[in-house]
Design a protein around this motif. Structure first.
Motif, short mmCIF file in Angstrom:
data_model
loop_
_atom_site.label_atom_id
_atom_site.label_comp_id
_atom_site.label_asym_id
_atom_site.label_seq_id
_atom_site.Cartn_x
_atom_site.Cartn_y
_atom_site.Cartn_z
N ASP A 37 0.82 -1.07 0.00
CA ASP A 37 -0.02 -0.13 0.15
C ASP A 37 1.06 1.28 -0.20
N ILE A 38 1.76 1.25 0.90
CA ILE A 38 2.78 2.35 0.90
C ILE A 38 3.57 2.68 -0.33
N GLU A 39 3.91 1.47 -0.71
CA GLU A 39 4.81 1.53 -2.22
C GLU A 39 3.87 1.99 -3.37
N LYS A 40 2.48 1.86 -3.17
CA LYS A 40 1.84 2.47 -4.22
C LYS A 40 1.53 4.13 -4.10
N GLN A 41 1.77 4.48 -3.08
CA GLN A 41 1.55 5.90 -2.53
C GLN A 41 2.51 6.57 -3.47
N SER A 42 2.13 7.77 -3.75
CA SER A 42 3.09 8.77 -4.48
C SER A 42 3.85 9.47 -3.53
N PHE A 43 4.88 10.10 -4.03
CA PHE A 43 5.69 11.02 -3.21
C PHE A 43 5.06 12.32 -3.30
N PRO A 44 5.53 13.26 -1.92
CA PRO A 44 6.09 12.49 -0.76
C PRO A 44 5.15 11.91 -0.05
N LYS A 45 5.61 10.78 0.79
CA LYS A 45 5.22 9.85 1.67
C LYS A 45 5.76 9.66 2.77
N LYS A 46 5.07 8.86 3.76
CA LYS A 46 5.73 8.76 5.30
C LYS A 46 5.70 7.00 5.50
N LEU A 47 6.91 6.67 5.83
CA LEU A 47 6.82 5.25 6.23
C LEU A 47 6.54 5.10 7.78
N PRO A 48 5.74 4.20 8.09
CA PRO A 48 5.13 4.24 9.51
C PRO A 48 6.26 4.15 10.51
N LYS A 98 11.25 5.86 30.78
CA LYS A 98 11.76 7.15 30.93
C LYS A 98 10.58 8.27 31.11
N PRO A 99 10.55 9.31 31.81
CA PRO A 99 9.60 10.00 32.16
C PRO A 99 9.33 11.07 30.88
N HIS A 100 10.39 11.37 30.25
CA HIS A 100 10.14 12.04 28.91
C HIS A 100 9.52 11.54 27.79
N ILE A 101 9.43 10.13 27.83
CA ILE A 101 8.48 9.37 26.76
C ILE A 101 7.19 9.46 27.06
N GLY A 102 6.22 10.23 26.18
CA GLY A 102 5.19 10.64 26.06
C GLY A 102 4.45 9.52 25.27
N LEU A 103 2.92 9.78 25.22
CA LEU A 103 2.02 8.77 24.49
C LEU A 103 2.57 8.66 23.20
N THR A 104 2.77 9.88 22.52
CA THR A 104 2.95 9.56 21.04
C THR A 104 4.19 8.67 21.12
N GLU A 105 5.42 9.15 21.62
CA GLU A 105 6.82 8.23 21.53
C GLU A 105 6.28 6.82 21.79
N LEU A 106 5.37 6.39 22.79
CA LEU A 106 5.06 5.11 23.07
C LEU A 106 4.49 4.62 21.85
N VAL A 107 3.55 5.35 21.27
CA VAL A 107 2.85 4.69 20.17
C VAL A 107 3.93 4.38 19.16
N HIS A 113 -2.42 3.93 14.19
CA HIS A 113 -1.50 3.20 13.66
C HIS A 113 -1.06 1.91 14.63
N LEU A 114 -1.75 1.84 15.79
CA LEU A 114 -1.39 0.93 16.39
C LEU A 114 -2.41 -0.41 15.92
N PRO A 115 -2.16 -1.52 16.34
CA PRO A 115 -2.91 -2.64 16.22
C PRO A 115 -4.30 -2.56 16.96
N GLY A 116 -5.33 -2.80 16.35
CA GLY A 116 -6.72 -2.57 16.79
C GLY A 116 -6.88 -2.61 17.95
N LYS A 117 -6.39 -4.17 18.53
CA LYS A 117 -6.85 -4.31 19.99
C LYS A 117 -6.06 -3.50 20.98
N VAL A 118 -4.95 -3.04 20.48
CA VAL A 118 -4.12 -2.05 21.42
C VAL A 118 -4.88 -0.91 21.54
N ALA A 119 -5.17 -0.33 20.54
CA ALA A 119 -5.99 1.17 20.70
C ALA A 119 -7.29 0.97 21.37
#
Length: 813
Positions: free
Chosen positions: A478-489, A548-557, A658-664
Motif C-alpha cells: 500500500d505504501i509502495e503504491k503511494q506517490s511521493f512525498p509519503k511517510k513510512l510508519p 523514561k519520564p520524557h517518553i510521552g504517549l506519542t513516543e510510546l505509540v 497506527h497501532l494494532p486494533g486491540k491495542v487502541a
C-alpha cells in the motif's frame, strides 16, 4: 783322582772296579777322562753296609791307583821323543826371534814417530765427529721439541683468538701425541702443569659467554617472537588468499563474509606488502636475529672437558628462571593491546629459541624438557590471560587480544607445541567478548533512541526511499503504491537498529574467525550471540526507554510500531546469518532468533506504559477540576477541564490509528474506565463533606459529555455501546439522584433486572449523607416549609434504609 770336601770326583771306571753301582751324575772331564760326582751317601754306604767294607774298599782303591800310575808312565814314554824334538826346534828359532823383535821394535818406533801428527789430526777428527754427533743429536731433539712448541704456540694463539674449542682439541693433541715425546724436559712439565689452568680459564670464559648469550636473548626475545609471529601470520594469510583464489578458480562459492576478509586484508596484509615493497628485505630467521655460537662453543667445550651434564643442568636452570620472568605480566598489561603483544612476543621468542636449541644440539634440551616447560608456561599463560582479560571492557581490545592469541597459538603450533588449551580459553574469552559487545551495543542503542524523533520517516523522492529500503527490508504494497512525498510508519531508529544488529553480527563473526570451528558451530555461535543481543540488550534498552519520564504517549505509540517492524525484520536477520555461514535454517540443530518474544514483551511493556501514562494524563486533567459543590444551579454546560480532556483523548486516539486494533481499543477502554473511576472517586472523596443538587446536576453534565465521547467511537472496532459501559456506574448513580427514585432502587435492589443494578448501597449512602448535610445547612428555615420538611424526612428515611441495607450486607459478608 781329585777330592773335594763333602764331594768326590772319581773316574767311573774306578768306581765300577770297586763294585759300586751308584746313580752318578757327570761332573767334569779331564782330557777325555770323565769324572763323576759321588754323593756322600755312597761313601757312607761303604762304611756302613759291611763290617770289613772299608778295608776292602781301601785295598781296591790302592789297586786302582797302581794301575793308573802304570798307564800314565806308558803314556809319558810314548810322547817323550816328540817333546824333545820340540825343544830342539825352539832353540833354533830363538836367534831369528830376537832379530825379528829388534826389527819390530824399530818399525814400531818409526810408526810411532810418523803417527804422532796423524794422532793429532785423528783427535781433531774425533772431536769434530763428537761435535757433529752432538749437533745432530741437538737437531734431532729440537726437531722433536719444535712441534710441541709450535702446538703450544698455536694453543696460545687460539686462546687469544677465543677459539676455545680448537684450543681444547690442541690440548688433547699435546697431551696424547706431543708431550710423551718430550716428557723428560723441564719445559714440558711446566706446560703440562699449565694445561689444567687453561682448561679452567676456558670453562670460565665460555660460561661467561653463555651468560651474556642468555642475557642477550632475554632482551631480544620480544624481537624474535615478533618476527616468528609475523612470519606465521603472513604464511596463514597467504594460505587464505591462495585458498580463495582456488575457490574462485574452480567456481566455488565463498560464504565467509567478504567484508570481514577485506577488512582483515586491509589491516594486516597491506602493511606487510608495503613493508616488502619498501624494504625488500629477506625473511629473517631466528639464526639471523640471534648468534647461537656461544651456546655451541660452550656445549662443545664442556663436552670435550667431560662436564656436559653440568652445562646442561646450568642451562636448563637458567632458562627456567628466564621462563618465569617472561611469563610474569605487567600490572597494566590489560590496558592496551601493546601490553599483550609484548607479553606474547617474549614468550614466543623464548620457545622459538628453545626449539632451535632442541634441533641443532644433541641432548642440551630434550623434547620431554621442552614439553614440561611448555605445559608449565601454558598453565601460567592461561591463568594470566583469564585474569587480565576480565578487566577488558573494550570489545575492540578483546578482539585484538583474540587475534594475538590465535597468532600466538598458530606460531607455537608450527613449532610443535600443543595449543588446544589456548583455543579452549578463546571460547571463554568469546563469552566475555560477547558481553563487552552487548555493553557497547547497549550504548549504541541508547544513543539511537536518544537521537530518534519518534515520528514516521518522511520520504520525499525515490532516492530517499531506496536509501531507507537498503538499510531496512521494509515491505508494504500500500505504501509502495503511494506517490511521493509519503511517510513510512516506522521512525529513524528502526533502520539504524537493524543496521547495528547486522554490525553486531559482523563483530561477533570476527571473533569466530581462525578458531578452527565448523560452519555449523559458527552459525550456532552467531545465532546465540544475536539472541542475547535481542533478548537482553535491545529488550533492556527498550524497557528502559519505555520507562523514561520524557517518553510521552506519542513516543510510546511509535515505539510499538517500531517493535512491530523490527520483529518482522528478524526473518531477514536469520537469512543474513544463513548467507554468512551457509547453514540452512531447516537444519535440525539450527537455533532460531528470539525476536518475536523480545519485541512482543517490549510491546506489552509499551502498551502497559501507554495505559499508565494515559491514566496519568487523565489524572492531571481531573486535578484541574474546580467544582463548586454547594452551587444551587448548574452552569448549563460541561466543565472546561473535562472538555479539554476529551479533546486531548480525541487527538491521542487519532494517533492510535497506527497501532494494532486491540491495542487502541484497550487503551481507549482503559482511559474511559479510569476517567469514570476518577470521577466516582471525586464524588466519594472523604474530604468532600457536602454536595448540593446543583453540583450533582453540573457533574451530570460532565458525565453526559463523557458518554457522548464514548458513543462517538473515538477508536473504531467497538461493538454497540461497549465503550459507554465504562460510565455505567456513574450513569446509574447520577440517574438515581437526579430522578430521586429511591423507592424503585430499594425495592429492586439485588434483582438482576434492577434499573440501578450497578449502584452500590454504600456509594449511594455516602453521597446521600453529603447531600443531607448540605440540605440541613442551606435550608435553615426548611422546618417552616412543609415540602422541605418532607424531603428532609425522606432523605433521613432513605439514609436509615440504606444503612440497614449496608449493615445487612456486612453481616452477610
Amino acid at each position: 783322582m781329585k777330592r773335594l770336601l763333602g764331594m768326590e770326583m772319581i773316574e767311573k771306571g774306578l768306581l765300577e772296579e770297586m763294585g759300586l753301582e751308584l746313580n752318578l751324575k757327570p761332573w767334569a772331564t779331564d782330557g777325555g777322562t770323565h769324572f763323576w760326582e759321588v754323593p756322600k751317601t755312597a761313601f757312607r754306604s761303604v762304611y756302613d753296609d759291611q763290617p770289613n767294607a772299608h778295608k776292602k774298599f781301601m785295598e781296591k782303591l790302592d789297586a786302582c791307583i797302581r794301575n793308573h800310575d802304570k798307564e800314565i808312565e806308558k803314556m809319558c814314554n810314548f810322547h817323550h821323543q816328540g817333546f824333545v824334538d820340540a825343544i830342539t826346534e825352539l832353540l833354533k828359532v830363538r836367534t831369528d826371534a830376537e832379530k825379528l823383535k829388534v826389527q819390530v821394535t824399530d818399525t814400531n818406533r818409526r810408526f810411532q814417530d810418523a803417527g804422532k801428527e796423524v794422532i793429532v789430526q785423528t783427535e781433531d777428527i774425533i772431536r769434530c765427529r763428537i761435535q757433529q754427533r752432538n749437533i745432530t743429536t741437538v737437531i734431532e731433539k729440537l726437531q722433536l721439541c719444535l712441534p710441541v712448541l709450535e702446538m703450544y704456540s698455536k694453543l696460545k694463539e687460539q686462546m687469544s683468538a677465543k677459539r676455545y674449542y680448537s684450543a681444547l682439541k690442541t690440548m688433547e693433541q699435546l697431551e696424547n701425541v706431543y708431550f710423551p715425546r718430550v716428557s723428560q724436559y723441564r719445559f714440558c712439565q711446566l706446560m703440562i702443569e699449565n694445561l689444567p689452568k687453561l682448561r679452567e680459564d676456558i670453562k670460565e670464559i665460555s660460561m661467561s659467554d653463555l651468560k651474556d648469550f642468555l642475557e642477550s636473548i632475554r632482551k631480544h626475545s620480544d624481537k624474535i617472537g615478533e618476527t616468528a609471529m609475523k612470519q606465521a601470520q603472513q604464511q596463514k594469510l597467504f594460505s587464505v588468499i591462495l585458498q580463495k583464489q582456488n575457490n574462485v578458480k574452480f567456481g566455488k562459492t565463498i560464504y565467509i563474509n567478504d567484508r570481514i576478509l577485506e577488512e582483515r586484508n586491509e589491516i594486516v596484509l597491506k602493511p606487510v606488502f608495503e613493508e616488502e615493497d619498501e624494504n625488500e628485505e629477506e625473511v629473517l630467521t631466528v639464526q639471523d636475529l640471534v648468534d647461537f655460537s656461544p651456546v655451541y662453543r660452550c656445549l662443545h667445550i664442556y663436552s670435550v672437558l667431560g662436564d656436559e651434564e653440568t652445562f646442561e643442568n646450568y642451562y636448563r636452570k637458567q632458562r627456567k628462571k628466564q621462563a618465569r620472568l617472561v611469563l610474569q605480566p605487567q600490572s597494566n598489561m590489560h590496558e592496551t593491546v601493546d601490553g599483550y603483544r609484548r607479553y606474547f612476543t617474549q614468550i614466543v621468542g623464548f620457545f622459538v629459541v628453545e626449539d632451535h636449541i632442541l634441533h641443532v644440539t644433541q641432548g642440551l634440551v630434550t623434547r620431554a624438557y621442552t614439553d614440561e616447560l611448555w605445559n608449565m608456561a601454558l598453565s601460567k599463560i592461561i591463568a594470566v590471560l583469564r585474569a587480565h582479560s576480565s578487566y577488558c571492557t573494550d570489545p575492540d581490545l578483546v578482539l585484538e587480544l583474540k587475534n594475538l592469541i590465535v597468532i600466538f597459538a598458530d606460531t607455537l603450533q608450527g613449532y610443535g607445541f600443543p595449543v588446544n588449551r589456548l583455543f579452549d580459553l578463546l571460547f571463554e574469552i568469546r563469552d566475555q567478548y560477547n558481553e563487552t559487545l552487548l555493553k557497547k551495543w547497549a550504548g549504541v542503542f541508547r544513543d539511537i533512541f536518544e537521537e530518534d524523533n519518534y515520528s514516521p520517516i518522511p520520504i520525499v523522492n525515490e532516492e530517499e526511499y531506496k536509501t531507507v529500503i537498503s538499510k531496512f527490508p521494509f515491505q508494504d504494497p500500500d505504501i509502495e503504491k503511494q506517490s511521493f512525498p509519503k511517510k513510512l510508519p516506522m521512525s529513524q531508529s528502526v533502520p539504524h537498529i537493524y543496521i547495528q544488529v547486522k554490525e553486531f553480527i559482523y563483530a561477533s563473526l570476527k571473533f569466530s574467525e581462525s578458531l578452527h570451528r565448523s560452519s555449523t558451530e559458527v552459525d550456532d555461535m552467531l545465532r546465540k550471540s544475536t539472541n542475547l543481543l535481542l533478548t537482553r540488550t535491545l529488550s533492556s534498552c527498550l524497557l528502559n526507554l519505555i520507562k523514561k519520564p520524557h517518553i510521552g504517549l506519542t513516543e510510546l505509540v511509535q515505539i510499538i510500531i517500531n517493535t512491530t517492524h523490527l520483529e518482522q525484520g528478524c526473518k531477514y536477520l536469520e537469512d543474513f546469518i544463513t548467507n554468512i555461514t551457509n547453514i540452512s535454517q531447516e537444519t535440525v540443530h539450527t537455533t532460531r532468533l528470539y525476536g518475536l518474544s523480545t519485541f512482543k514483551d517490549a510491546r506489552h511493556a509499551a502498551e502497559g506504559e501507554i495505559y499508565t501514562k494515559l491514566n496519568q494524563k487523565i489524572d492531571e486533567f481531573v486535578q484541574l477540576a474546580d467544582y463548586d459543590w454547594t452551587m444551587s444551579e448548574p452552569d448549563g454546560r460541561a466543565s472546561g477541564y473535562l472538555m479539554d480532556l476529551i479533546n486531548f483523548l480525541r487527538s491521542i486516539f487519532q494517533v492510535f490509528t497506527h497501532l494494532p486494533g486491540k491495542v487502541a481499543q484497550t487503551a481507549c477502554m482503559s482511559a474511559c474506565q479510569h476517567l469514570s473511576t476518577s470521577l466516582m472517586q471525586m464524588l466519594l472523596d472523604s474530604e468532600l463533606k457536602q454536595i448540593s443538587m446543583g453540583a450533582v446536576q453540573q457533574f451530570n453534565l460532565d458525565v453526559i459529555q463523557c458518554e457522548l465521547f464514548a458513543s462517538s467511537e473515538p477508536v473504531p472496532g467497538f461493538q454497540g455501546d461497549t465503550l459507554q459501559l465504562a460510565f455505567i456506574d456513574l450513569r446509574q448513580l447520577l440517574d438515581l439522584f437526579m430522578v430521586w427514585d429511591w423507592s424503585t432502587y430499594l425495592a429492586d435492589y439485588g434483582q438482576p433486572a434492577s434499573k440501578y443494578l450497578r449502584v452500590n448501597p454504600n456509594t449511594a449512602l455516602t453521597l446521600l449523607e453529603k447531600m443531607k448535610d448540605t440540605s440541613k445547612k442551606n435550608n435553615i428555615f426548611a422546618q417552616f416549609r412543609k415540602n422541605d420538611r418532607d424531603k428532609q424526612k425522606l432523605i433521613e428515611t432513605v439514609v436509615k434504609q440504606l444503612r440497614s441495607l449496608v449493615n445487612g450486607m456486612s453481616q452477610h459478608t
